[in-house]
Write a protein that holds these residues in place. Structure first.
Motif: not given
Length: 520
Positions: A396-397, A399-401, A403-404, A428, A430
């Motif tokens: 999960e982390a 994927f967030r990175q 996206h950033a 997350a 798209d």
């Protein structure tokens, strides 16, 4: 043929390598055995001359003993010395006769007593002590060795029978005869002569007496190598030959066996045989290519272009897919660096669980996104579902990175994998990519059309983009456009093509005209 399951192949190079490996033990041991035989012959020759020298010294010691006994009589009348001369010749071993000399001429002997008209001898003594004669008047065919001691009034002489010397030489002889050398004359076990002894000189040994002026020598002719090896080392050679044959046959079998799938993939990776083909992606009602998916192809040196279904699953199972993807993307982006892509262009890349587990994956994505930014494009990761992906805090982390960084993430082959709905709930993402198996049923299979409708409706409710792959007909294209699918990909638009062809068509404007095929 699948290169990961090749047939056994043998080449001439395999045969040559096997023959070389099989011959190496014999090539190594044969010179060693021949060298060892030479060393043994040298040691044997040294032993022979040493033994002969010891025996000859003992014989000459007796001659010296007899000469010392009669030396005080030298210069006296023969009638006074004759009895002692005969006594010494009788009691001293090896001594055949004794004699007295005056002015280098024998005037009295134990054999005949006084000599009426003594004459100086014509054959000189070696070092004034020894002389070797082939015979004398009494025994012309029997060699004789004279030992002389000098005195104040005359000299004493002891004659050693050559047959004793020959017996000693014969006793010391083994494979080769041993020779006694006195000055320029020599004496062998069975003959005598002048000059060099007639023994072979390939392997030779000579020893000088430390007490008397003579030497002994012997020599061996080196026998033929094959005779030596067979006579002395037949068993060893047979064992080595068998082991050599076994080693060569084993190597031949190993060289001819197919490489393991992982080894073949590693070889191909080292040779940069994996390359990226690009399949364009379009948007309805928009001209030109709006994106492309990078599809890995294997250009095998013998088999040509290999279909991805023949190697991608194995690459994912072995973890090789990660370095293969890295190598392919790095080379592809270097070639794209000088190209300006259309605004909003995205480049899709398939990733699997192995990519998410790789500690370098984030830095790879960061590098690829930066390279694409220079071309005016962005990166889209398409998560395949051939393997179950555990949704961990680390994933999960990640994927967030991603996206950033501006990277978008889509679920590939949605609806055919293990847990697509779970991914939608916990990750997350798209967009969704509608599998080509559902797209293929549009117009002929009502259930497939309903599934496509449901996926498009679900994506719309979740605010996700949709991509339909496998579009091959105008009917499928029109249906998906009316359904509101945002991105379309398939043979109807363009087949996957090598990067050079993609760049050439993009620069020439030979791309998609989004208005020509719409029927509504």
């Amino acid at each position: 043929m699948n290169p990961l399951h090749p047939r056994r192949q043998h080449r001439v190079s395999h045969l040559l390598a096997s023959l070389l490996v099989g011959a190496l033990p014999l090539l190594a041991i044969i010179p060693t055995l021949i060298w060892q035989e030479k060393q043994d012959l040298r040691r044997q020759a040294e032993q022979q001359v040493t033994q002969a020298q010891i025996q000859l010294d003992e014989i000459l010691d007796q001659a010296q003993l007899a000469s010392r006994a009669i030396l005080p009589l030298a210069g006296s009348r023969c009638e006074d010395a004759e009895q002692e001369l005969r006594r010494q010749a009788t009691i001293v071993p090896f001594v055949r006769s004794t004699a007295l000399l005056r002015d280098d001429a024998i005037y009295c002997t134990s054999l005949s007593g006084p000599i009426p008209d003594p004459k100086p001898y014509s054959t000189p003594f070696v070092a004034g002590v020894l002389r070797l004669l082939p015979g004398n008047r009494t025994t012309p065919d029997v060699p004789v060795l004279h030992f002389r001691l000098r005195g104040e009034h005359g000299d004493a002489l002891s004659a050693v029978d050559g047959r004793y010397l020959q017996l000693a030489l014969q006793d010391a002889s083994d494979e080769g005869p041993v020779y006694l050398i006195v000055g320029t004359r020599w004496l062998g076990p069975h003959k005598t002569g002048e000059g060099k002894p007639p023994h072979p000189t390939q392997i030779q040994a000579q020893r000088q007496s430390a007490r008397y002026p003579y030497s002994v020598s012997t020599g061996y002719a080196l026998p033929a190598g094959h005779w030596v090896l067979w006579q002395h080392h037949a068993a060893l050679l047979l064992v080595v030959a068998a082991l050599s044959l076994l080693a060569g046959a084993t190597l031949y079998a190993l060289l001819g066996r197919p490489a393991s799938p992982t080894e073949e993939l590693l070889r191909a990776l080292d040779n940069e045989e994996f390359e990226g083909f690009l399949q364009p992606i379009v948007r309805p009602r928009q001209a030109g290519w709006q994106g492309a998916e990078v599809l890995m192809r294997w250009r095998h040196p013998r088999e040509g272009l290999i279909r991805p279904d023949l190697f991608i699953p194995r690459a994912e199972e072995s973890g090789m897919i990660v370095p293969m993807t890295r190598s392919m993307m790095n080379r592809l982006l270097r070639q794209l660096a000088a190209l300006r892509l259309p605004d909003g262009f995205h480049l899709g890349l398939n990733i699997s669980r192995a990519h998410l587990d790789d500690p370098r994956f984030y830095s790879d994505c960061e590098s690829w996104q930066r390279a694409l930014a220079g071309c005016g494009a962005t990166l889209t990761l398409e998560l395949t579902e051939r393997e179950i992906i555990a949704i961990t805090p680390e994933v999960e982390a990640l994927f967030r990175q991603l996206h950033a960084l501006g990277i978008t993430i889509a679920l590939d082959d949605f609806g055919t994998g293990h847990s697509s709905l779970v991914y939608l709930h916990q990750l997350a993402v798209d967009g969704l990519k509608i599998d080509q198996s559902f797209v293929a049923g549009i117009g002929s299979d009502g259930l497939s059309a309903h599934i496509v409708d449901s996926v498009a409706e679900l994506a719309a409710k979740l605010g996700l983009d949709t991509v339909a792959e496998g579009v091959e007909t105008a009917e499928q294209f029109d249906y998906l456009c009316q359904l509101g699918v945002g991105w379309l990909q398939g043979y109807y638009i363009a087949k996957p093509m090598p990067l050079n062809a993609f760049i050439r068509r993009l620069r020439a404007g030979d791309t998609w005209d989004g208005y020509e095929t719409l029927s509504f």
